[in-house]
Design an enzyme around this catalytic site. Structure first.
Site, mmCIF file in Angstrom:
data_model
loop_
_atom_site.group_PDB
_atom_site.id
_atom_site.type_symbol
_atom_site.label_atom_id
_atom_site.label_comp_id
_atom_site.label_asym_id
_atom_site.label_seq_id
_atom_site.Cartn_x
_atom_site.Cartn_y
_atom_site.Cartn_z
ATOM 1 N N CYS A 207 0.822 -1.216 0.000
ATOM 2 C CA CYS A 207 0.000 0.000 0.000
ATOM 3 C C CYS A 207 0.856 1.267 0.000
ATOM 4 O O CYS A 207 0.522 2.252 -0.674
ATOM 5 C CB CYS A 207 -0.940 -0.007 1.193
ATOM 6 S SG CYS A 207 -0.117 -0.123 2.800
ATOM 7 N N HIS B 31 -1.793 0.451 7.565
ATOM 8 C CA HIS B 31 -2.310 0.783 6.231
ATOM 9 C C HIS B 31 -1.998 2.247 5.927
ATOM 10 O O HIS B 31 -1.706 3.042 6.823
ATOM 11 C CB HIS B 31 -3.815 0.542 6.172
ATOM 12 C CG HIS B 31 -4.376 0.516 4.782
ATOM 13 N ND1 HIS B 31 -3.727 -0.069 3.720
ATOM 14 C CD2 HIS B 31 -5.538 1.026 4.271
ATOM 15 C CE1 HIS B 31 -4.450 0.053 2.627
ATOM 16 N NE2 HIS B 31 -5.563 0.722 2.930
ATOM 17 N N ASP C 205 -8.123 4.593 -1.855
ATOM 18 C CA ASP C 205 -7.573 3.446 -1.116
ATOM 19 C C ASP C 205 -6.956 2.480 -2.119
ATOM 20 O O ASP C 205 -7.648 2.006 -3.026
ATOM 21 C CB ASP C 205 -8.682 2.755 -0.332
ATOM 22 C CG ASP C 205 -8.154 1.740 0.675
ATOM 23 O OD1 ASP C 205 -7.039 1.211 0.468
ATOM 24 O OD2 ASP C 205 -8.847 1.458 1.671
#
Length: 600
Positions: A382, A513, A534
């Site tokens: 991520c 995250h 996201d």
């Protein structure tokens, strides 16, 4: 031990009365003085009272035998001239008064001793109530005593135990002991004479009026007539107590040593368990952050594609084609664009201008492309994908052409290589050491510090802001929303509903995250709502936003209200322009003692 211990209820006058009771015309018990009217009653009395209870010898304390054996023991072990005495007793009823006196003396010794041993167990009120004139009936008593002895002897012969009793009692012989002063005489007649001459006054004197001193044991309550004997008795108590205390100390020492050993074993077991748990947690963190030497982007991509082929979700031909494309992308160092979605910011601008009646105003970042995770970086990429989003916006902004000239969006292995190069230049040595100065070939996570380091090495001016604690109820961060609003609304844009700023998106990091902030809404009720890309959202979902008629429900995956962000801490990386070469050097030196700016 010399002397004799007396119970508190011992009464010498009771002894005398018991003796006198034996002279009554009725049959009298030789042991307790009980009188009965007939021989069958005497047999029943002896069986019930004495033969079924414990009988104790008054001279040597022998116990554990029946009545016949006790009588045999007394006559053989304590009367040396037993034959002569029996003859004297048989002639008592025909002899002179002098013979009567002798028999009386002998009987006093026998009955006094026997009754002394049995009085504590069988006190008889009838014996105490007899008048003193029963002394006149000694002739009748002698006759009864002789008959009783003959009866007991006949029973002993019938039982066949005479020879065995004689052998037992001969070995257990002991001289008689005075019940008053503890003196030991060799013969029973001498003891009788001693009692008559030395203690005759005690027979007529109550115990409470006697001049003989008595001493109570302070530990067990027994009474002694001799102080030295009492002292020896007490010393035995003390010795027993010392032995017991010594044993207790030994036992206590043993228990203490055992307790220490058990504690040491428990501590060792606990430390071993803690070490095992720490190692497991460390290995878990290594796997979580991609530091377990299980390969990097390339290995994971190939492994996951093989799994897809084995499950039938990918054709072998597709596998080889995608493998070739991946190898080409890795060789060039650029992203293949297969996870990219472009044009979302423009679609949002159209939506807010034509719909969104519940929104008062909205601020959007500069143009940015969305990148989502692939099979090669699923679960750990991520941070790299958010950097690609941020860099895609900077590459489309003319203000950063000088520092990013000739670049394109790099692939994940290339980003890892670029961060390692920044470390080699001297940026963020602490962060480099935490990741062992190696990212290529691993699945190591990156965060706000690595993004800041890479952007600064590319001469992009940025800063890290740390929201290290919640500033609202229920663990919310309203200060974070206010800071984002100030960041996008700082330009003078007038008062339109939709504001398309030139500000790049913001890198947002929290535990586990990271995401990218591309705008902020101000609702008609004055609440704020962030618009967030996201990398975990796949392309098919993001492409729904490219339709002409976007529904409000389609923006649900982008909108994050204050109540949706409740992590303990947040960090953001905000881009503020380009750096000169001198500023780059200064920031490199500063990064060696770098601390994030914290919002109180």
């Amino acid at each position: 031990m010399k002397g004799i211990f007396f119970k508190s209820y011992f009464d010498t006058k009771t002894i005398l009365c018991s003796f006198l009771a034996t002279c009554h015309t009725m049959l009298s018990c030789d042991i307790c003085g009980e009188t009965v009217t007939s021989e069958p009653d005497m047999k029943a009395h002896l069986l019930v009272v004495h033969m079924e209870n414990e009988v104790i010898c008054p001279f040597c304390k022998l116990s554990g035998v029946n009545y016949d054996e006790m009588c045999f023991h007394i006559e053989t072990a304590h009367f040396e001239q037993n034959t002569l005495e029996e003859r004297n007793l048989d002639t008592t009823q025909y002899g002179t008064l002098n013979n009567k006196d002798n028999s009386l003396q002998s009987t006093v010794g026998v009955n006094l001793s026997i009754h002394s041993a049995c009085a504590s167990n069988h006190p008889k009120g009838s014996a105490q109530s007899l008048p003193e004139d029963t002394l006149k009936h000694n002739e009748v008593y002698s006759e009864n005593l002789s008959e009783s002895r003959k009866f007991l002897k006949s029973r002993g012969k019938q039982s066949g135990l005479s020879e065995m009793k004689e052998s037992i009692y001969e070995t257990m012989y002991s001289p008689p002991e005075c019940p008053f002063c503890g003196k030991i005489e060799e013969y029973g007649q001498d003891m009788e004479t001693h009692v008559k001459t030395k203690h005759a006054s005690l027979l007529d004197t109550p115990l409470k009026d006697c001049d003989q001193p008595f001493y109570d044991c302070p530990m067990c309550g027994l009474i002694c007539t001799n102080y030295d004997i009492l002292q020896e008795h007490v010393d035995l108590h003390l010795e027993e107590s010392n032995i017991r205390q010594g044993m207790d100390r030994v036992q206590c020492s043993s228990d203490l040593e055992l307790a220490h050993q058990l504690q040491r074993e428990e501590d060792s077991k606990r430390r071993s368990e803690e070490s095992r748990q720490e190692m497991e947690e460390f290995q878990k963190l290594q796997r979580q952050y991609g530091l377990d030497n299980s390969g990097g982007y390339k290995q994971q991509q190939l492994r996951n594609m093989e799994i897809e082929v084995n499950k039938g979700r990918m054709l072998p031909s597709e596998f080889h084609r995608r493998k070739a494309d991946m190898m080409e992308s890795l060789a060039l160092g650029t992203d293949d664009g297969k996870t990219k979605t472009s044009g979302i910011i423009e679609a949002l601008q159209r939506y807010y201008q034509n719909a969104a009646t519940d929104v008062r105003r909205v601020w959007l970042s500069a143009v940015v492309d969305h990148f989502h995770s692939s099979l090669g970086d699923k679960g750990w990429g991520c941070g790299y994908r958010n950097f690609q989003m941020l860099l895609s916006s900077l590459l489309q902004n003319d203000a950063y052409d000088d520092c990013l000239k000739g670049m394109s969006v790099p692939c994940i292995p290339k980003i890892q290589s670029m961060i390692e190069d920044a470390w080699k230049e001297g940026f963020d040595p602490q962060g480099a050491s935490q990741l062992n100065n190696k990212l290529q070939g691993t699945k190591a996570w990156i965060g706000a510090c690595e993004v800041y380091t890479l952007l600064t090495s590319l001469r992009v001016k940025c800063r890290i802001i740390d929201f290290h604690k919640s500033t609202g109820p229920s663990g919310t961060h309203p200060r974070l929303f206010e800071w984002i609003l100030n960041y996008y609304s700082s330009e003078r844009e007038g008062n339109p509903k939709v504001v398309c700023t030139s500000k790049p998106p913001i890198y947002l990091q929290h535990q586990g995250h990271s995401r990218t902030i591309v705008g902020i809404e101000e609702r008609k009720n004055r609440t704020l709502c962030l618009l967030i890309f996201d990398p975990g959202c796949p392309s098919r979902e993001m492409q729904k936003l490219l339709k002409q008629d976007i529904e409000a429900s389609g923006l649900k995956q982008l909108r994050k209200f204050v109540g949706n962000l409740k992590h303990k801490q947040y960090q953001i990386v905000a881009v503020e322009g380009a750096l000169s070469s001198e500023e780059k050097v200064a920031r490199r030196q500063a990064s060696q003692v770098f601390t994030a700016e914290k919002i109180p």
